[in-house]
Design a protein around this motif. Structure first.
Motif, short mmCIF file in Angstrom:
data_model
loop_
_atom_site.label_atom_id
_atom_site.label_comp_id
_atom_site.label_asym_id
_atom_site.label_seq_id
_atom_site.Cartn_x
_atom_site.Cartn_y
_atom_site.Cartn_z
N SER A 160 0.87 -1.17 0.00
CA SER A 160 0.00 0.00 0.00
C SER A 160 0.91 1.23 0.00
O SER A 160 2.11 1.14 0.21
N ARG A 161 0.31 2.38 -0.16
CA ARG A 161 1.08 3.61 -0.18
C ARG A 161 1.82 3.83 1.15
O ARG A 161 3.01 4.13 1.17
N THR A 162 1.08 3.63 2.26
CA THR A 162 1.67 3.87 3.58
C THR A 162 2.87 2.94 3.83
O THR A 162 3.94 3.39 4.26
N SER A 163 2.69 1.65 3.55
CA SER A 163 3.77 0.71 3.81
C SER A 163 4.94 0.93 2.84
O SER A 163 6.10 0.80 3.22
N PRO B 61 -2.68 -5.16 -3.32
CA PRO B 61 -3.14 -3.92 -2.68
C PRO B 61 -4.39 -3.33 -3.33
O PRO B 61 -5.01 -2.43 -2.77
N GLN B 62 -4.74 -3.87 -4.50
CA GLN B 62 -5.95 -3.36 -5.16
C GLN B 62 -7.23 -3.91 -4.52
O GLN B 62 -8.31 -3.42 -4.78
N THR C 37 -9.66 -1.52 6.56
CA THR C 37 -8.24 -1.60 6.90
C THR C 37 -8.01 -1.45 8.40
O THR C 37 -8.60 -0.59 9.04
N GLU D 128 -0.64 -4.27 8.45
CA GLU D 128 -1.83 -3.73 7.81
C GLU D 128 -2.70 -4.91 7.42
O GLU D 128 -2.29 -5.77 6.65
#
Lengths: 145, 420
Positions: B182-185, B331-332, B337, B348
């Protein structure tokens, strides 16, 4: 063959892990050497729940996901069915940890850590021999766990 | 029965084990196009980093092939004649088969960019030979650019960093490891790598590689590079299969027994298109544990069994400069979450209707196996459970129901393919 852990009898004392660490890495069963001079590395975790505990032992699965998934061939099965790791071959990619549904395999520095049923030792595995309350038993295939 | 396997990678080794579990006597020939014996492809980045020597690259030893009565033919297959049931080799030799397995893998994708001609200093990293050639080009203090931030790209970048090169990774998507994280990870991993000296550029495409040893980007920046590694992805090697009329799409198409459109020909490993069991969509997954499992199942079926293969789950474990990254599912996949973070650790979880559908775990490998099992078993839990689990994740937080379900699986059926 595998060690089964009974939550009913487990006291959560952790002696199994101490003897496990002392039984590996060339400490020859000496707890003093393992804990005073070395880095003790038990090959299984004690799981402590709110109301019970048990040793999360390896099941030595007949069709083991860890052996099938190992990227280097370091995880192998011997003629008795014991799944063990050739530490010099392991690169610690943790693929085996990822595919083990029991969460049994532990991260290590050079190689991952897992139960080998003390295959280099004669008699019972160290954890079974050390358990003061008979919570650990070595069972063969087909025996009722 | 004559078995022929094209390819000598992971799926081929699995297939040998599968065939021999059913048929002790049939002749098995393995056509080894790379002519390097059975080696573990993921280890090539460890080789490049100097952490593995040549003798430590083996996936299965020569003794393994000897014990299983396998003839390894160091030659490349150039044509399959499925009428005559023969594989034609580069040397002109024809090898007859009753059952054929296509386990001939994939190749790196080379994008069409001006100046990208692979040569002295623009390389791919996909074979052991590639790693050997790169090994000679590594010079501490020199600059390298890695195009692509997938697993191969980042492992290559890690190896070059560890060898003392100044490495820049260029990723055209807005984050690294776009298929996994994901973006955060991805930001956490990216920060970790940049703190250890790797430069990472995202959201920029390479537009040209010029003759002055420069890599030009979208934003007109020019990066000096004595070495470029192209690692934007791989594609199945389809030409052999397509030329003999087998049904192919993005990979070779197989049924649930891993049989192709020709009943005597099976396929396994990175060359096939299989089903992502989470999404139900066809997918080319190219993952090592799946390649072995597919080989094992195809091998058994070639020897007369009827094991079905349900498809795979997209799972990966990779260590990058001391950080362990494990992700399952794509991740899609949408859902609710749940995040947990403590110092170097991050988890996550994504659930849908109370069922775990994917996760990303940084530096907490031990929990990841049971989480995959939770995804596979599709066990349903109330929201309160996930909330509590995510507040302090650990094996001791898994419900008794989980351990009981596992015990049942263990007692009823040792085989994960479900057919024997």
């Amino acid at each position: 063959m595998k060690v089964v852990s009974s939550a009913e009898y487990c006291l959560g004392c952790g002696l199994c892990r101490i003897h496990c660490a002392a039984g590996h890495d060339g400490y020859n069963g000496s707890i003093l050497k393992a804990y005073k001079r070395g880095t003790p590395r038990p090959r299984a975790d004690l799981i402590v729940d709110q109301d019970q505990s048990w040793l999360n032992t390896c099941q030595h699965c007949p069709d083991a996901p860890c052996v099938n998934g190992c990227i280097t061939g370091a995880l192998q099965r011997d003629e008795r069915g014991v799944v063990y790791i050739e530490e010099e071959i392991c690169v610690s990619c943790y693929t085996c940890i990822m595919v083990c549904p029991y969460g049994h395999i532990l991260p290590g520095e050079q190689a991952v850590l897992k139960c080998d049923l003390c295959r280099d030792r004669s008699g019972q595995p160290a954890c079974v021999a050390a358990c003061p309350n008979g919570a650990l038993r070595l069972v063969n295939e087909g025996e009722i766990a | 029965m004559k078995y022929v396997i094209i390819g000598n990678g992971i799926a081929a080794a699995g297939a040998v084990e599968g065939i021999r579990s059913r048929d002790r006597n049939g002749a098995i020939a393995v056509i080894d196009g790379e002519q390097r014996g059975s080696y573990s492809r993921p280890l090539i980045t460890y080789y490049l980093a100097g952490k593995r020597k040549a003798e430590q690259m083996r996936y299965r030893s020569p003794a393994f092939f000897h014990q299983h009565g396998v003839t390894v033919i160091p030659d490349r297959a150039v044509k399959i004649d499925n009428q005559a049931r023969q594989v034609i080799l580069q040397s002109g030799q024809a090898v007859e088969y009753d059952r054929l397995l296509l386990a001939n893998g994939a190749s790196p994708i080379i994008p069409e960019i001006p100046g990208i001609a692979l040569g002295d200093w623009v390389k791919t990293l996909y074979t052991w030979q590639d790693a050997e050639q790169l090994d000679l080009l590594v010079t501490p203090g020199h600059k390298a650019v890695v195009m692509g931030s997938g697993l191969i790209g980042l492992k290559a970048a890690e190896a070059l960093c560890q060898r003392g090169m100044k490495v820049t990774v260029v990723e055209k998507q807005s984050q690294i490891l776009p298929r996994l994280l994901s973006r955060t990870s991805a930001d956490l991993v990216s920060n970790h790598l940049q703190d250890r000296g790797m430069e990472i550029i995202t959201g920029q495409e390479v537009t040209r590689i010029n003759e002055y040893h420069q890599v030009e980007l979208d934003n007109d920046r020019r990066i000096e590079a004595q070495l470029v590694i192209v690692a934007i992805g791989t594609k199945p090697n389809l030409s052999l299969a397509a030329a003999c009329g087998l049904a192919v799409d993005r990979g070779i198409l197989v049924d649930s027994y891993l049989r192709t459109s020709d009943t005597n020909i099976y396929a396994a490993g990175d060359v096939i298109e299989t089903t992502d069991i989470l999404t139900g969509f066809p997918s080319v997954m190219a993952l090592l544990p799946l390649a072995h499992q597919e080989g094992l199942i195809a091998g058994q079926n070639m020897a007369g069994a009827a094991c079905s293969y349900p498809g795979g789950l997209f799972i990966n474990s990779v260590n990058l400069l001391g950080m362990n990254i494990i992700a399952a599912g794509s991740p899609q996949i949408p859902g609710q979450t749940w995040l947990w973070q403590q110092r170097e650790q991050y988890l996550e979880l994504v659930t849908e209707c109370g069922r775990l559908v994917r996760y990303i775990a940084l530096n907490m490998p031990q929990i990841t196996g049971p989480l995959i099992s939770l995804i596979e078993q599709q066990l349903k839990f109330p929201e309160s459970f996930w909330q509590e689990f995510a507040s302090q994740p650990g094996l001791n937080r898994l419900p008794k129901l989980y351990w009981e379900a596992l015990k049942e699986v263990q007692e009823n059926d040792g085989c994960r393919c479900g057919a024997i």
